[in-house]
Design a protein around this motif. Structure first.
Motif, mmCIF file in Angstrom:
data_model
loop_
_atom_site.group_PDB
_atom_site.id
_atom_site.type_symbol
_atom_site.label_atom_id
_atom_site.label_comp_id
_atom_site.label_asym_id
_atom_site.label_seq_id
_atom_site.Cartn_x
_atom_site.Cartn_y
_atom_site.Cartn_z
ATOM 1 N N VAL A 67 0.842 -1.225 -0.034
ATOM 2 C CA VAL A 67 0.162 -0.051 -0.195
ATOM 3 C C VAL A 67 1.030 1.211 0.059
ATOM 4 N N ARG A 68 1.953 1.227 0.967
ATOM 5 C CA ARG A 68 2.821 2.352 1.058
ATOM 6 C C ARG A 68 3.496 2.710 -0.286
ATOM 7 N N HIS A 69 3.758 1.566 -1.153
ATOM 8 C CA HIS A 69 4.425 1.659 -2.251
ATOM 9 C C HIS A 69 3.632 2.177 -3.635
ATOM 10 N N GLU A 70 2.509 1.766 -3.500
ATOM 11 C CA GLU A 70 1.540 2.436 -4.507
ATOM 12 C C GLU A 70 1.129 4.084 -4.102
ATOM 13 N N ILE A 71 0.954 4.234 -2.808
ATOM 14 C CA ILE A 71 0.922 5.655 -2.396
ATOM 15 C C ILE A 71 2.123 6.665 -2.946
ATOM 16 N N TYR A 72 3.527 6.038 -2.563
ATOM 17 C CA TYR A 72 4.427 6.859 -3.082
ATOM 18 C C TYR A 72 4.516 6.948 -4.616
ATOM 19 N N LYS A 73 4.300 5.882 -5.086
ATOM 20 C CA LYS A 73 4.343 6.207 -6.699
ATOM 21 C C LYS A 73 3.417 7.146 -7.118
ATOM 22 N N MET A 74 2.271 7.023 -6.745
ATOM 23 C CA MET A 74 1.070 8.173 -7.100
ATOM 24 C C MET A 74 1.905 9.543 -6.755
ATOM 25 N N ILE A 75 2.216 9.702 -5.606
ATOM 26 C CA ILE A 75 2.756 10.995 -5.089
ATOM 27 C C ILE A 75 3.690 11.481 -6.066
ATOM 28 N N ASN A 76 4.822 10.589 -6.355
ATOM 29 C CA ASN A 76 5.921 11.064 -7.381
ATOM 30 C C ASN A 76 5.187 11.409 -8.825
ATOM 31 N N TRP A 77 4.317 10.724 -9.066
ATOM 32 C CA TRP A 77 3.868 10.786 -10.548
ATOM 33 C C TRP A 77 3.286 12.423 -10.397
ATOM 34 N N TRP A 78 2.511 12.786 -9.505
ATOM 35 C CA TRP A 78 1.872 14.113 -9.452
ATOM 36 C C TRP A 78 3.308 15.059 -9.143
ATOM 37 N N LEU A 79 4.045 14.781 -8.637
ATOM 38 C CA LEU A 79 5.392 15.879 -8.559
ATOM 39 C C LEU A 79 6.004 15.955 -9.622
ATOM 40 N N ASP A 80 6.159 14.865 -10.566
ATOM 41 C CA ASP A 80 6.942 14.771 -11.855
ATOM 42 C C ASP A 80 6.019 15.693 -12.769
ATOM 43 N N ARG A 81 4.765 15.647 -12.530
ATOM 44 C CA ARG A 81 3.941 16.316 -13.567
ATOM 45 C C ARG A 81 3.859 18.093 -13.187
ATOM 46 N N GLY A 82 4.384 18.336 -12.391
ATOM 47 C CA GLY A 82 4.975 19.790 -12.032
ATOM 48 C C GLY A 82 4.061 20.050 -10.802
ATOM 49 N N VAL A 83 3.322 19.381 -9.955
ATOM 50 C CA VAL A 83 2.674 19.861 -8.827
ATOM 51 C C VAL A 83 3.902 20.379 -7.818
ATOM 52 N N ALA A 84 3.657 21.409 -7.115
ATOM 53 C CA ALA A 84 4.896 21.912 -6.123
ATOM 54 C C ALA A 84 4.904 21.203 -4.801
ATOM 55 N N GLY A 85 3.661 20.357 -4.570
ATOM 56 C CA GLY A 85 3.626 19.705 -3.131
ATOM 57 C C GLY A 85 2.455 19.445 -2.744
ATOM 58 N N PHE A 86 1.961 19.241 -1.579
ATOM 59 C CA PHE A 86 0.734 18.742 -1.111
ATOM 60 C C PHE A 86 0.444 19.372 0.184
#
Length: 555
Positions: free
Chosen positions: A177-196
């Motif tokens: 579960v944690r791996h899937e969550i981190y993958k999703m967070i990095n997907w958005w950060l790589d897309r240009g989001v500055a944070g959360f």
């Protein structure tokens, strides 16, 4: 303290459903945010936090996410989000998204697979327990009322949800579960989001194995807060998340953190903390009662002052707080923190002065810069918020009349902050050409952005002065990094503090009452940097403050 790129910024929260609707369906959208970026830029905003706009059945207004990788069609498309990120970047602004990973929606693919095979791999993504004879694993009460356990139809199995039953909790003990969550967070950060902004994150760690806690209401259940106080190890998860996502991207992160212990603060927001910053909720939780909203105490000006200073002392030399007057989960700050009958433009400006001049990152919530106020609901049928509906029932169960219960929830309802943004005095406050999803506050004809933009002494233009002062190169270092030192702390309905930098000292004074008040300075002041009234009456070192007058002085 290590200096970070976000320290001198001004942040702004958008509740997209209520911000600006461009297609006439009564719901705000991403294109509406794009259209209003220049408004935010002129206000002095740098960081824009957008409450959830991911795919969701909206059981809890988007905090029940069914697809973390896509935008809900009500709000637009992934292409709209990409455009928003790009347009913000052109204006040197940053987009921050809401990270909701304590739970997902029961319509998420993971939970659907868990329902199909509770004993399979996806069953382990959640907390699913077999309960013989209906005996639940524990007596915890969900945040929205009722037990945290919900039966899976056709089985003896139950799943855990500490919020709505359509928000099953994710099992953070499972590394997959944690791996899937981190993958999703990095997907958005790589897309240009500055944070959360990180939602309800303390809840990810449960006190296991499941057990009962003291019953504290007649429903036979126990507040979830007992469990949270007992749970150990949440910081291990949070540091792992930061190391795998935020830190490699130099991303901004702000935690919604309750129940933190003093010794844990460096781990949360220190130089090597798991978050950049965390919200100060000291004022918002003041006066709360385990019995419910109906039993809560009003906050006085002196209470507000002590709450602010207590928070500042707690994090002194540790890290940055994010200072708020209101957000999407709270009523309007001017209706909450200004004594009844005293809400006016002067007192609204005073409250803004205090918030912006505290040490930390100032967060505006949409409409705060206009001094938007609570909405008076005339019937519980007008309420959308599930939390308010639950608290209304709690009040009725406690013996209050429907009229008394409605008055109680009127004061604290989350819907107060969710009414559509008041852009102008045209129909529906210029928010939509259709039928708004939630009733517009009738005072929009008097309180709106168009009118305040044109009027020099408006609340909006005063907030522009606050953001400009924070960014003024002459004073920015003191306002951002200077020490905060309370003064005249025991004076009734007076809130004052020094901001001491290496080059200068500023003094913030707020007369937190309708009656005038006089203060005596140790020495003459050098300059008035900000004043929410036209003039300041002074005789030597004596200052005569009008009701709700607030000044920022250079000494």
């Amino acid at each position: 303290m290590q200096k970070k790129w976000w320290h001198g910024k001004v942040a702004y929260q958008i509740y997209p459903k209520s911000f600006y609707d461009t297609n006439g369906d009564g719901i705000g959208d991403l294109r509406g945010i794009i259209e209003k970026l220049d408004y935010l830029k002129e206000l002095g905003v740098d960081i824009v936090w957008i409450s959830p706009c991911f795919c969701s059945p909206l059981a809890d207004q988007g905090y029940d996410i069914s697809d973390y990788y896509n935008i809900d069609p009500r709000f637009g498309t992934l292409a709209d989000m990409d455009e928003l990120i790009a347009e913000a970047k052109k204006r040197d602004m940053y987009i921050v998204l809401d990270l909701v990973v304590n739970h997902c929606s029961d319509e998420h693919e993971w939970f659907q697979k868990a329902l199909a095979d509770p004993d399979g791999p996806y069953g382990k993504y959640f907390y699913i327990e077999e309960c013989k004879d209906g005996k639940l694993p524990c007596n915890w009460r969900s945040y929205f009322g009722g037990p945290v356990w919900e039966k899976i139809p056709g089985t003896d199995k139950y799943y855990l949800h500490v919020f709505h039953k359509k928000q099953p909790d994710l099992n953070w003990e499972n590394p997959e579960v944690r791996h899937e969550i981190y993958k999703m967070i990095n997907w958005w950060l790589d897309r240009g989001v500055a944070g959360f902004r990180i939602d309800a994150i303390i809840n990810i760690k449960k006190a296991l194995p499941f057990k009962d806690y003291p019953v504290d209401r007649e429903d036979g259940l126990s507040s979830i807060h007992y469990m949270l106080e007992d749970a150990q190890g949440v910081l291990d998860f949070l540091h792992e998340m930061a190391d795998n996502t935020f830190k490699p991207h130099n991303a901004f992160s702000v935690g919604e953190v309750f129940n933190e212990k003093q010794e844990e603060l460096p781990d949360f927001i220190g130089d090597n903390g798991c978050f950049s910053t965390m919200f100060d909720f000291n004022e918002t939780i003041f006066g709360g009662s385990p019995k419910g909203w109906y039993d809560s105490r009003l906050i006085t000006p002196d209470d507000f002052k002590h709450c602010c200073f207590e928070s500042q002392r707690k994090v002194e030399n540790i890290g940055f707080l994010s200072n708020i007057i209101e957000n999407h989960d709270e009523p309007r700050g001017v209706s909450r923190y200004i004594p009844e009958g005293d809400c006016c433009e002067t007192s609204k400006k005073m409250l803004g002065t205090i918030s912006f001049m505290l040490k930390g990152l100032p967060f505006l919530y949409q409409g705060q810069e206009l001094g938007m106020e609570n909405l008076t609901f005339t019937s519980i049928d007008e309420v959308d918020d599930i939390s308010t509906l639950d608290e209304y029932q709690v009040a009725l169960d406690a013996g209050l009349s429907p009229e008394e219960a409605l008055k109680t929830v009127n004061r604290l309802s989350r819907d107060n902050a969710r009414t559509p943004f008041q852009w102008n005095d045209s129909e529906n406050a210029g928010f939509t050409s259709g039928t708004p999803w939630l009733r517009v506050n009738p005072n929009y004809t008097k309180i709106n952005a168009a009118e305040q933009t044109q009027r020099e002494d408006s609340v909006l233009n005063y907030y522009k002065k606050l953001t400009a002062l924070r960014k003024n190169p002459q004073y920015a270092d003191t306002i951002v990094y200077g020490d905060l030192e309370p003064v005249w702390e025991d004076c009734h309905n007076l809130m004052a503090f020094y901001r001491r930098g290496s080059q200068q000292t500023l003094l913030v004074i707020a007369n937190y009452q309708k009656q005038p008040q006089t203060v005596t300075l140790d020495a003459p002041y050098k300059k008035v940097l900000l004043n929410n009234l036209g003039q300041l009456a002074a005789e030597g070192t004596q200052l005569h403050l009008e009701g709700y007058q607030a000044v920022v002085l250079e000494l």
